[in-house]
Enzyme design. Structure first.
Site, PDB file in Angstrom:
ATOM      1  N   LEU A   1       2.613  -2.911   0.425  1.00 57.71           N
ATOM      2  CA  LEU A   1       3.630  -3.895   0.048  1.00 57.71           C
ATOM      3  C   LEU A   1       5.017  -3.452   0.482  1.00 57.71           C
ATOM      4  CD1 LEU A   1       2.495  -4.715  -3.592  1.00 57.71           C
ATOM      5  CD2 LEU A   1       2.372  -6.246  -1.635  1.00 57.71           C
ATOM      6  N   GLY A   2       5.210  -2.145   0.536  1.00 60.41           N
ATOM      7  CA  GLY A   2       6.533  -1.669   0.921  1.00 60.41           C
ATOM      8  C   GLY A   2       6.667  -0.197   0.632  1.00 60.41           C
TER       9      GLY A   2
ATOM     10  N   GLY B   1       9.135   2.496  -1.190  1.00 61.95           N
ATOM     11  CA  GLY B   1      10.269   2.610  -2.110  1.00 61.95           C
ATOM     12  C   GLY B   1      10.758   4.027  -2.154  1.00 61.95           C
ATOM     13  N   GLY B   2      11.619   4.299  -3.101  1.00 62.90           N
ATOM     14  CA  GLY B   2      12.257   5.605  -3.251  1.00 62.90           C
ATOM     15  C   GLY B   2      11.399   6.796  -2.878  1.00 62.90           C
ATOM     16  N   PHE B   3      10.305   7.022  -3.584  1.00 62.57           N
ATOM     17  CA  PHE B   3       9.569   8.260  -3.391  1.00 62.57           C
ATOM     18  C   PHE B   3       8.108   8.057  -3.038  1.00 62.57           C
ATOM     19  CE2 PHE B   3      13.199   9.154  -5.989  1.00 62.57           C
ATOM     20  CZ  PHE B   3      13.725  10.271  -5.374  1.00 62.57           C
ATOM     21  N   GLY B   4       7.800   6.883  -2.569  1.00 58.14           N
ATOM     22  CA  GLY B   4       6.404   6.680  -2.218  1.00 58.14           C
ATOM     23  C   GLY B   4       6.163   5.294  -1.671  1.00 58.14           C
TER      24      GLY B   4
ATOM     25  N   LYS C   1       2.044   2.355  -6.960  1.00 59.11           N
ATOM     26  CA  LYS C   1       3.040   3.161  -6.257  1.00 59.11           C
ATOM     27  C   LYS C   1       2.469   4.566  -6.116  1.00 59.11           C
ATOM     28  CE  LYS C   1       7.872   4.578  -6.494  1.00 59.11           C
ATOM     29  NZ  LYS C   1       9.102   4.391  -7.256  1.00 59.11           N
TER      30      LYS C   1
ATOM     31  N   ASP D   1      20.069   2.429 -10.125  1.00 58.06           N
ATOM     32  CA  ASP D   1      19.821   1.875  -8.796  1.00 58.06           C
ATOM     33  C   ASP D   1      19.538   0.378  -8.868  1.00 58.06           C
ATOM     34  OD1 ASP D   1      19.716   1.989  -6.058  1.00 58.06           O
ATOM     35  OD2 ASP D   1      17.632   2.651  -5.973  1.00 58.06           O
TER      36      ASP D   1
ATOM     37  N   VAL E   1       4.086   1.585  -1.816  1.00 57.30           N
ATOM     38  CA  VAL E   1       3.509   0.682  -2.813  1.00 57.30           C
ATOM     39  C   VAL E   1       2.411  -0.160  -2.171  1.00 57.30           C
ATOM     40  CG1 VAL E   1       4.014  -1.083  -4.532  1.00 57.30           C
ATOM     41  CG2 VAL E   1       5.769   0.579  -3.930  1.00 57.30           C
TER      42      VAL E   1
END
Ligand SMILES: *[C@@H]1O[C@H](CO)[C@@H](O)[C@H](O)[C@H]1NC(C)=O
Ligand SMILES: *[C@@H]1O[C@H](CO)[C@@H](O)[C@H](O)[C@H]1NC(C)=O
Length: 846
Positions: free
Chosen positions: A533-534, A536-539, A555, A652, A541
């Site tokens: 799906l995308g 993100g910050g640290f991983g 995630k 954030d 998804v």
């Protein structure tokens, strides 16, 4: 092709004659039958049986107000037959084939021998037709000056039509059209909005008259009620006080054995006006301002949050005088005090003392309200006296309230009462059922007050004031105690495990399921790329699906990221304790050695950014939706800041971290950087600044200081982005090196804030509200943290009409020309540009 054209030139002051094409009228009119060739296009207002109206031709009403013909909506390729104002651009008031569009320009309109209008395409397929109630010797289709398209007998002087477009409203009600129902002919006249600006088909919002107890207007989206006007009491719809005293419009309500409907006329007959249900579901009454060439909004039905259906839940009363908007009825307290104080009143209120039918009950009067809704409402017209009505309600243990009205008799409600609002003027009274113990108390209280005041008559004002104060204090204490009692139950479930700081403790948290990694691997198709799906910050998804059909978002923390595991733990601990309708829900987690995963509810719509900044999807977010999103983010953030046990700073907040559910309700996600505060800690410093450039407050970006006010800053940026439809980071105002903030500040100083509004939001009824939002946004982004309002004040500011303080100059208004390119490229380059500094040691607040 040879055609007959009928052209009637109205005599001044006799414009009505336009509607009566009559032989009698001939003597007074200049009547011309003109034989024309097909290539000459002159406006006509009728189609006789011998004629067809082709795509490109139009009919124009006698006084030149309305025009009928084929059109294509913006961003569409389809052709529709419709009626619009001849001299006002882009307003379609009626569409014939709204649900069956033509795909080319071969369409034409003809009237057949039976007196029905047919809309055909080049192949002769019928796309739309009328159903005339009778046949005529010489039927014609006639576009009247009122905007009504009718079938009638040629040269007849009667106003009898075998079919009329006014009986088939689309989204617009013109003067003379009806909204309601006819019981004798079983016909109903409803309005239904276009799907969006490019699609006139029905299926969005419908506005219709419903008889649920007393007749009332109900706005629905699909089958769900969005708004109700409040009941008709025989004189007026109390929910629509604007539709009574008005210098512009003369509203007409018909309510008798055969008809129940609303219609209207303009007091000044030359006024051009319309009611319209627009794509956002708001019903507006607009008049045309010829001088300024724009529409003025005179009345809008859903003005404030109190108009949202059942905004305050069962037994809650919505008022625009308090900061929250919701309060409980007398003798009721919030069902869930914690949610209630976090601006989530949907759980409603409960009685202080439960009903007990066998112990006797009674009623207290509530004044000046919109009559409530309930699962079952009965009207008994034969009961006229208030006493009789009361006895009738008292006799049935499930009767919750009654109202005795002069016009409609006795109204009784069964089941929970919802959707009640307070009016500053007007409104109706009703009586609500209470336990006998509550009534006794009230009686005693009043008696006591009387005794006290009698005793006090001779004493000085000071003494009486003191007693009054004590009295109130006692009462308040009592109430407080009660709230606490209710609160205790509620809080037991949410008791956070104080030492929940290690993964072993997580195992003890019964509310958070732990999944094994195999199960998650299966659900996500082995973390297949197509499920991604995308990032993100640290991983990364992934979308997943459990065997039972439940959809999830997983995630998966990148293994290489050593720092990430701290954030991971933090997120798990924080989120597992937080539950709010504007926060993404954590379904569970997985910790197996290096492998760490979080499982969230899956939201089919992506982030707010994917709507807000996408020219195609932007139009799905009309103003009402955007305002709901702003409010939702505000409520979610307030919950983070003010939840009784944990105080969480998100750190954030940004458009891509706001996910939207199917109904485009916002849910704040990504708490990986959230930070829990100890009870009294107001501000903290960190060595490691995480967050997203463009949303970071100056004190945080520069000094690493963060507090609630740094989230407020980010919220302000988000608010300005939502209103303007522009990204703060990639904003560039031609020729001037201004950020979105700088631009907003410049417009504020020029007193021209409306230039900031997304041009797609052309909703005149909401301009004031939009400007107010921008004003609040500017207050949020002020340079000094202490100048910025808190989240709870922001929410009040958004929903109230009290004057706002003037904003001071925001941070980052001046963009250095030399560094601007750097600034912009950073903003654009990654969706989550995180500045990872030195290692971060104090991730847990306590
Ligand atoms: C109801 O009112 C309408 C409009 O005034 C009228 O045409 C109709 O005859 C009335 N019906 C009855 C039963 O009174
Ligand atoms: C009370 O009123 C409800 C609604 O009309 C009805 O269904 C129920 O039978 C009544 N109960 C009694 C005891 O009359």
């Amino acid at each position: 092709m040879l055609g007959i054209m009928t052209c009637i030139i109205p005599i001044p002051n006799e414009t009505r004659i336009c509607n009566n094409l009559s032989m009698k009228g001939l003597a007074f009119l200049i009547f011309c039958n003109i034989f024309i060739l097909s290539d000459i296009t002159i406006a006509i207002d009728i189609i006789p049986t011998s004629q067809s109206l082709y795509d490109g031709d139009t009919l124009v009403s006698c006084g030149q107000t309305f025009e009928l013909g084929f059109f294509t909506p913006v961003n569409s390729k389809n052709r529709y037959l419709g009626i619009w104002y001849k001299n006002i651009p882009d307003i379609i008031v009626w569409v014939a084939n709204r649900n069956s569009p033509l795909t080319d320009t071969s369409g034409f309109l003809k009237i057949n021998d039976k007196g029905n209008i047919l809309l055909l395409n080049g192949n002769g397929s019928v796309f739309w037709s009328t159903s005339s109630s009778r046949t005529w010797a010489n039927p014609i289709a006639h576009l009247l000056e009122s905007g009504n398209f009718v079938i009638r007998e040629w040269f007849s002087n009667s106003e009898s039509y075998s079919w009329q477009s006014f009986d088939y409203p689309c989204d617009t009600l013109l003067p003379g059209m009806k909204l309601g129902l006819s019981l004798s002919t079983k016909r109903s006249w409803n309005l239904s909005s276009w799907i969006d600006d490019s699609d006139p088909s029905s299926g969005g919002f419908t506005y219709s008259l419903e008889q649920h107890g007393l007749p009332e207007f109900v706005l629905r989206k699909g089958s769900k009620i969005v708004y109700r006007s409040g009941s008709w009491d025989g004189v007026q719809f109390r929910g629509l006080p604007e539709l009574t005293n008005n210098f512009v419009i003369n509203p007409i309500f018909i309510y008798n054995a055969s008809d129940v409907y609303f219609t209207f006329e303009n007091i000044d007959k030359s006024t051009i006006s319309r009611f319209v249900v627009n794509v956002s579901g708001s019903l507006d009454y607009l008049t045309w301002n010829g001088k300024q060439r724009g529409w003025n909004c005179i009345v809008t039905m859903m003005k404030d949050i109190c108009d949202n259906y059942a905004e305050c839940g069962a037994y809650g009363v919505c008022t625009m005088n308090g900061s929250l908007g919701c309060k409980c009825m007398k003798k009721f307290t919030p069902r869930s005090p914690q949610d209630w104080h976090n601006f989530d009143p949907s759980a409603g209120c409960v009685r202080n003392s439960p009903l007990n039918c066998s112990h006797g009950e009674g009623f207290i009067k509530l004044k000046g309200l919109k009559l409530p809704d309930s699962p079952n409402i009965l009207v008994n017209e034969s009961v006229k006296s208030a006493e009789e009505c009361k006895m009738e309600c008292l006799a049935n243990c499930s009767c919750m309230a009654y109202a005795a009205t002069k016009m409609s008799g006795c109204i009784t409600w069964f089941g929970d009462l919802t959707d009640i609002r307070e009016y500053t003027e007007g409104g109706q009274d009703f009586y609500i059922r209470l336990a006998a113990s509550e009534l006794d108390k009230q009686k005693k209280d009043t008696r006591l007050i009387i005794i006290i005041s009698a005793a006090l008559t001779g004493m000085g004002i000071v003494v009486s004031a003191l007693i009054c104060f004590l009295w109130r204090w006692r009462k308040k204490n009592k109430e407080k105690k009660k709230t606490e009692e209710v609160g205790t139950d509620h809080n037991i479930d949410n008791e956070p495990s104080e030492k929940c700081t290690s993964s072993s403790m997580l195992g003890d948290n019964p509310e958070l399921p732990i999944f094994d990694s195999e199960k998650l691997a299966t659900a996500t198709n082995g973390f297949h790329l197509s499920n991604k799906l995308g990032k993100g910050g640290f991983g990364t998804v992934y979308k997943g699906k459990f065997p039972n059909g439940q959809e999830i978002a997983v995630k998966r923390l990148s293994k290489s990221s050593g720092q990430g595991s701290e954030e991971f733990m933090n997120e798990v601990v924080v989120i597992s304790k937080l539950q709010h309708r504007n926060l993404v829900k954590l379904v569970g987690c997985c910790i197996e050695g290096e492998e760490k995963m979080l499982v969230y509810e899956y939201l089919p719509n992506k982030g707010l950014d994917s709507f807000l900044f996408d020219p195609k999807k932007q139009s799905l977010l009309d103003w009402r939706k955007r305002f709901q999103i702003i409010e939702g983010i505000g409520r979610g953030t307030l919950y983070l800041h003010r939840d009784s046990r944990l105080r969480v700073i998100h750190r954030d907040l940004k458009a891509s971290n706001i996910l939207l559910d199917e109904e485009l309700n916002p849910k704040i996600s990504d708490f990986g950087m959230a930070r829990i505060f100890g009870g009294n800690e107001l501000q903290a410093d960190t060595l490691r600044v995480v967050g997203t450039y463009g949303y970071m407050s100056p004190e945080y970006a520069m000094d690493g200081r963060f507090s609630e006010k740094s989230d407020v800053f980010s919220f302000g940026i988000l608010l300005l982005e939502i209103v303007s439809g522009k990204r703060n980071t990639s904003f560039s105002h031609h020729e001037q090196h201004l950020s979105l903030l700088g631009y907003a500040w410049k417009l504020w100083n020029e007193d021209n804030l409306s230039a900031l509004i997304d041009p797609g939001l052309s909703e005149p009824c909401f301009e004031e509200e939009i400007l107010r939002c921008i004003h609040v946004g500017l207050l949020c982004v002020q340079d000094f943290a202490e100048d910025r309002p808190t989240m709870s004040i922001i929410l009040s500011m958004l929903s109230e009409i009290a004057p706002l303080p003037l904003p001071k100059q925001p941070a980052f208004t001046e963009r250095q020309v030399s560094s601007s390119s750097d600034y912009e490229s950073r903003g654009k380059s990654s969706e989550a540009y995180s500045m990872n500094y030195i290692s971060y040691t104090d991730f847990q607040g306590r």
